[in-house]
Scaffold this active site. Structure first.
Site, PDB file in Angstrom:
ATOM      1  N   ILE A 142       0.619  -1.235   0.096  1.00 41.79           N
ATOM      2  CA  ILE A 142      -0.097   0.186   0.122  1.00 41.79           C
ATOM      3  C   ILE A 142       0.806   1.256  -0.022  1.00 41.79           C
ATOM      4  CG2 ILE A 142      -0.092   0.238   2.631  1.00 41.79           C
ATOM      5  CD1 ILE A 142      -3.244   0.846   1.843  1.00 41.79           C
ATOM      6  N   ASP A 188      -5.404  -5.752   7.075  1.00 40.33           N
ATOM      7  CA  ASP A 188      -6.863  -5.726   7.272  1.00 40.33           C
ATOM      8  C   ASP A 188      -7.457  -5.934   5.991  1.00 40.33           C
ATOM      9  OD1 ASP A 188      -6.211  -3.279   6.235  1.00 40.33           O
ATOM     10  OD2 ASP A 188      -7.000  -1.849   7.545  1.00 40.33           O
ATOM     11  N   GLY A 229       0.575  -5.120   1.456  1.00 44.58           N
ATOM     12  CA  GLY A 229      -0.709  -5.162   0.702  1.00 44.58           C
ATOM     13  C   GLY A 229      -0.531  -6.224  -0.543  1.00 44.58           C
ATOM     14  N   ASP A 265      -1.589  -9.624   0.704  1.00 43.34           N
ATOM     15  CA  ASP A 265      -3.054  -9.542   0.651  1.00 43.34           C
ATOM     16  C   ASP A 265      -3.361  -9.727  -0.877  1.00 43.34           C
ATOM     17  OD1 ASP A 265      -3.978  -8.340   3.413  1.00 43.34           O
ATOM     18  OD2 ASP A 265      -2.649  -6.942   2.546  1.00 43.34           O
ATOM     19  N   GLU A 299       2.732  -4.998   7.574  1.00 43.66           N
ATOM     20  CA  GLU A 299       1.936  -3.854   8.190  1.00 43.66           C
ATOM     21  C   GLU A 299       2.308  -4.013   9.768  1.00 43.66           C
ATOM     22  OE1 GLU A 299      -0.664  -5.556   4.940  1.00 43.66           O
ATOM     23  OE2 GLU A 299       0.848  -6.233   6.211  1.00 43.66           O
TER      24      GLU A 299
END
Length: 280
Positions: free
Chosen positions: A74, A161, A130, A133, A153
């Site tokens: 991210i 999340d 990310g 993810d 993270e």
């Protein structure tokens, strides 16, 4: 070299899409930012997956990254701008806006699972935060020998999340390893990633990775598209339900889909020892 669906391929700000030989290649395209996932990229990923889902000529999707790394995760500038984005005089409403934003990002990655076509990740260099993810939503994962993976993270003081903590335990099947990765943020190198089941195969180089994944994608693309779509549906459903629920669902699915043109095409091709050609 793009083919018949040229006019339908969306022109996106942060991704490149190419369609050739029934295989769509979706490339994260912010190489100067190590493919950091900014707000535009999150939206573009959903758009790309929706395009692949509704485009019959795209039977398989390969997801890869331009530049030195697959993705650095991210975009931190996006993270720093969140405060202004959720600002409200009411604390409760501010928290509600933040929750909706997280749900929006989750939905972006879930669009990979919702895409009826198999999505193969071809990972080189760093796959950070990310990025984990992101690849956790794909159907199969492959990497080059220089690849590494980290649940980053924890090192910026947050809980992952948007899917890693929910999907990775089901991919790896080892709670201890997942927790170690999540608690420490340590790098998992390519050989370990294969050993723990995070990736299917490690290739010596990026060039070998792309060639190998392309070959696999073309193998999948040659199968009955209706059967491939049904198989992905069943695997995703069974992952989250009991064996009994999964058996009941496949019985209902095949009651509706089994007697298809693809079945007859495959049977006739097998009998005549020819390669079947299926409708998109």
């Amino acid at each position: 070299m793009s083919t018949v669906a040229d006019t339908n391929i969306p022109q996106l700000e942060t991704l490149k899409i190419d369609l050739a030989g029934k295989v769509a290649t979706v490339t994260l395209n912010r190489p100067d930012k190590a493919n950091a996932m900014n707000w535009a990229m999150w939206q573009d990923i959903r758009s790309a997956m929706q395009w692949a889902d509704r485009t019959p000529e795209a039977r398989v999707v390969v997801l890869q990254g331009e530049g030195k790394h697959f993705t650095s995760g991210i975009d931190l500038q996006m993270m720093m701008g969140l405060q202004a984005q959720i600002k409200d005089d009411c604390d409760g409403r501010s928290r509600e806006k933040l929750r909706q934003l997280v749900l929006e990002l989750q939905d972006t990655l879930s669009s990979i699972e919702r895409c009826r076509k198999p999505v193969l990740a071809a990972i080189h260099g760093g796959c950070v935060g990310g990025g984990v993810d992101l690849i956790s939503c794909t159907d199969m994962r492959y990497c080059s020998a220089d690849a590494y993976f980290t649940i980053k993270e924890i090192d910026i003081g947050m809980v992952a999340d948007v899917g890693t903590l929910q999907r990775l335990p089901k991919l790896i099947g080892n709670q201890g390893i997942v927790r170690e990765m999540a608690f420490t943020g340590r790098k998992v190198l390519a050989d370990e990633a294969q050993r723990i089941g995070l990736v299917n195969q490690v290739f010596d180089s990026r060039e070998a990775l792309y060639a190998g994944v392309r070959e696999l994608a073309e193998l999948v693309a040659a199968k009955s598209p209706l059967s491939i779509r049904g198989t992905k549906e069943m695997l995703n459903y069974t992952r989250d339900h009991s064996v009994a629920d999964g058996l009941n669902y496949i019985a209902t699915w095949n009651a509706a889909m089994l007697m298809s043109g693809d079945l007859m095409t495959a049977m006739m091709a097998n009998m005549s020892k020819q390669t079947p050609e299926f409708k998109d």
